[in-house]
Design a protein around this motif. Structure first.
Motif, mmCIF file in Angstrom:
data_model
loop_
_atom_site.group_PDB
_atom_site.id
_atom_site.type_symbol
_atom_site.label_atom_id
_atom_site.label_comp_id
_atom_site.label_asym_id
_atom_site.label_seq_id
_atom_site.Cartn_x
_atom_site.Cartn_y
_atom_site.Cartn_z
ATOM 1 N N THR A 125 0.836 -1.198 0.000
ATOM 2 C CA THR A 125 0.000 0.000 0.000
ATOM 3 C C THR A 125 0.869 1.246 0.000
ATOM 4 O OG1 THR A 125 -1.691 -1.196 1.260
ATOM 5 C CG2 THR A 125 -1.888 1.196 1.166
ATOM 6 N N SER A 155 -1.737 0.680 -9.041
ATOM 7 C CA SER A 155 -2.632 -0.450 -8.772
ATOM 8 C C SER A 155 -1.954 -1.795 -8.960
ATOM 9 C CB SER A 155 -3.871 -0.367 -9.671
ATOM 10 O OG SER A 155 -3.562 -0.698 -11.019
ATOM 11 N N HIS A 158 -1.293 -2.241 -5.371
ATOM 12 C CA HIS A 158 -2.522 -2.384 -4.577
ATOM 13 C C HIS A 158 -3.693 -1.793 -5.358
ATOM 14 C CE1 HIS A 158 -4.925 -3.115 -1.031
ATOM 15 N NE2 HIS A 158 -3.866 -3.616 -0.425
ATOM 16 N N LYS A 159 -4.709 -2.624 -5.582
ATOM 17 C CA LYS A 159 -5.845 -2.218 -6.413
ATOM 18 C C LYS A 159 -6.624 -1.040 -5.833
ATOM 19 C CE LYS A 159 -6.705 -6.793 -8.461
ATOM 20 N NZ LYS A 159 -5.672 -7.565 -7.713
ATOM 21 N N THR A 160 -6.499 -0.802 -4.544
ATOM 22 C CA THR A 160 -7.243 0.290 -3.914
ATOM 23 C C THR A 160 -6.850 1.655 -4.489
ATOM 24 O OG1 THR A 160 -5.594 0.265 -2.129
ATOM 25 C CG2 THR A 160 -7.673 -0.903 -1.740
ATOM 26 N N ILE A 163 -9.259 4.198 -6.329
ATOM 27 C CA ILE A 163 -10.185 5.121 -5.667
ATOM 28 C C ILE A 163 -9.881 6.565 -6.049
ATOM 29 C CG2 ILE A 163 -8.731 5.360 -3.592
ATOM 30 C CD1 ILE A 163 -12.587 5.248 -3.601
ATOM 31 N N PHE A 212 -13.359 -7.332 -7.142
ATOM 32 C CA PHE A 212 -13.438 -6.245 -6.170
ATOM 33 C C PHE A 212 -14.551 -6.510 -5.160
ATOM 34 C CE2 PHE A 212 -11.206 -4.107 -9.620
ATOM 35 C CZ PHE A 212 -10.262 -3.365 -8.932
ATOM 36 N N TYR A 216 -14.075 -6.938 -1.236
ATOM 37 C CA TYR A 216 -14.785 -5.953 -0.412
ATOM 38 C C TYR A 216 -15.625 -6.661 0.647
ATOM 39 C CZ TYR A 216 -17.060 -1.435 0.466
ATOM 40 O OH TYR A 216 -17.496 -0.274 1.043
ATOM 41 N N TYR A 219 -13.522 -8.129 3.530
ATOM 42 C CA TYR A 219 -13.125 -7.109 4.501
ATOM 43 C C TYR A 219 -14.303 -6.669 5.368
ATOM 44 C CZ TYR A 219 -8.410 -6.349 2.650
ATOM 45 O OH TYR A 219 -7.090 -6.498 2.298
ATOM 46 N N PHE A 280 -11.734 0.097 5.470
ATOM 47 C CA PHE A 280 -11.907 0.915 4.271
ATOM 48 C C PHE A 280 -11.448 2.349 4.509
ATOM 49 C CE2 PHE A 280 -15.519 -2.227 3.633
ATOM 50 C CZ PHE A 280 -14.746 -3.055 2.850
ATOM 51 N N ARG A 283 -7.481 1.980 4.439
ATOM 52 C CA ARG A 283 -6.899 1.529 3.182
ATOM 53 C C ARG A 283 -7.268 2.385 1.977
ATOM 54 N NH1 ARG A 283 -4.269 -3.493 2.957
ATOM 55 N NH2 ARG A 283 -3.350 -3.774 5.012
ATOM 56 N N LEU A 284 -8.387 3.102 2.036
ATOM 57 C CA LEU A 284 -8.822 3.887 0.887
ATOM 58 C C LEU A 284 -8.493 5.372 1.024
ATOM 59 C CD1 LEU A 284 -12.284 2.226 0.136
ATOM 60 C CD2 LEU A 284 -10.114 1.819 -1.027
#
Length: 342
Positions: A125, A155, A158-160, A163, A212, A216, A219, A280, A283-284
């Motif tokens: 991250t 990404s 980390h795919k987040t 956002i 995703f 999601y 989590y 969230f 991490r976001l």
């Protein structure tokens, strides 16, 4: 400590480099962690062939897999995976602060909470956060292809990071300070009556973004990370405080300052909207929170030009002590620091 010791103006460049070398060494040589440290070491040993690099079912993104493959092919110690990720993360932040901050040493201090939370425990991250900072230039210039290219690169760790795409539609909007505060209060009220997480999960399912949606949902159900994030949490109050301070002190923001303020506004909104599950929030919103380390020095700088020097010093010291307390709060109860080779 770094902020208080390195204060001579003629040594700012050397001090700045030295500070980052200390941060890099401390993170890269660690042999313990309460995040994904041991998972990184274990999973990295599995990437020994090209087919593993492109295995879509592997639980870590392709950027991590490529680094792991290179380390294994070269016969390096698995700690090299950690070292490389920390290097990428911190060199990105180094360039980010050097390019945009009016007070580099203050920015380093403000970066410490993110550093201890991600670089020390969730390095993938941290790499994604660092890479996304290069998108600011293309967001500022409204160059969509280059902006998306940077987000895509982030990404791969980390795919987040995706956002941040929402900022392309908000970046150049002039949000009145009263509207900004009202929307923050409105988001708090809305989150009290509706499950934003369920709405997002349904949207991901409708859009057939199954990977995703599945992640999601996992989590959301996590007992370790899925608990609620309190709206009176000091971290949220700090972000809201920074936003209000920016709106009050930077009365006529230029394009960059306006963009940074929008980042913090969206940061506050997302922290509230995702408060149903703490994971969230952490991490976001980190992709937005990184911009506080640039905005706060702008606030202090603007205040300095508008008032007496003594008051400016008090404001700067207040920011320093608040972030020292913030960092100390993160460090309380963390695992023992160990060198990886001992």
């Amino acid at each position: 400590m770094i902020q208080m010791q390195f204060i001579k103006k003629n040594n700012l460049g050397l001090n700045y480099i030295t500070a980052f070398l200390i941060l890099f060494s401390f993170a890269a040589l660690r042999g313990n962690g309460n995040g994904d440290y041991f998972s990184y070491l274990r999973y990295s040993t599995y990437i020994t062939s090209l087919d593993r690099i492109f295995d879509p079912n592997f639980p870590m993104e392709i950027g991590f897999r490529i680094i792991s493959y290179a380390v294994n092919i070269l016969g390096l110690h698995q700690q090299a995976v950690i070292v490389i990720m920390n290097f990428i993360s911190l060199i990105c932040v180094y360039v980010f602060i050097k390019r945009y901050s009016p007070d580099r040493m203050l920015s380093i201090l403000l970066f410490l909470p993110l550093y201890f939370q991600f670089d020390m425990h969730a390095a993938r991250t941290a790499v994604a956060i660092g890479i996304t900072t290069f998108s600011l230039k293309y967001l500022y210039e409204k160059k969509l292809f280059k902006f998306i290219a940077i987000i895509f690169l982030a990404s791969t760790f980390h795919k987040t990071a995706w956002i941040l795409v929402i900022m392309y539609f908000i970046a150049d909007k002039k949000v009145n300070k009263y509207i900004g505060i009202i929307t923050i209060l409105g988001a708090g009220l809305l989150s009290s009556f509706f499950s934003i997480s369920n709405i997002i999960l349904n949207i991901l399912t409708i859009l057939r973004l199954n990977t995703f949606a599945h992640r999601y949902y996992i989590y959301m159900q996590s007992e370790v990370y899925g608990y609620s994030y309190k709206l009176y949490d000091p971290r949220l109050l700090l972000v809201i405080g920074i936003y209000i301070s920016a709106q009050l002190i930077i009365k006529h923001p230029d394009k960059l300052e306006s963009l940074l303020i929008n980042f913090i506004w969206v940061n506050a909104l997302l922290m509230i909207m995702f408060s149903e599950h703490t994971v969230f929030v952490t991490r976001l919103t980190c992709y937005f929170n990184i911009y506080t380390i640039i905005l706060v020095p702008f606030i202090v700088s603007k205040y300095r030009s508008a008032t007496k020097h003594a008051l400016y010093g008090l404001v700067k010291l207040s920011a320093i002590y608040i972030y020292i307390a913030y960092t100390a709060g993160i460090l309380i109860g963390t695992v023992e620091y160990k060198l990886f080779f001992i």
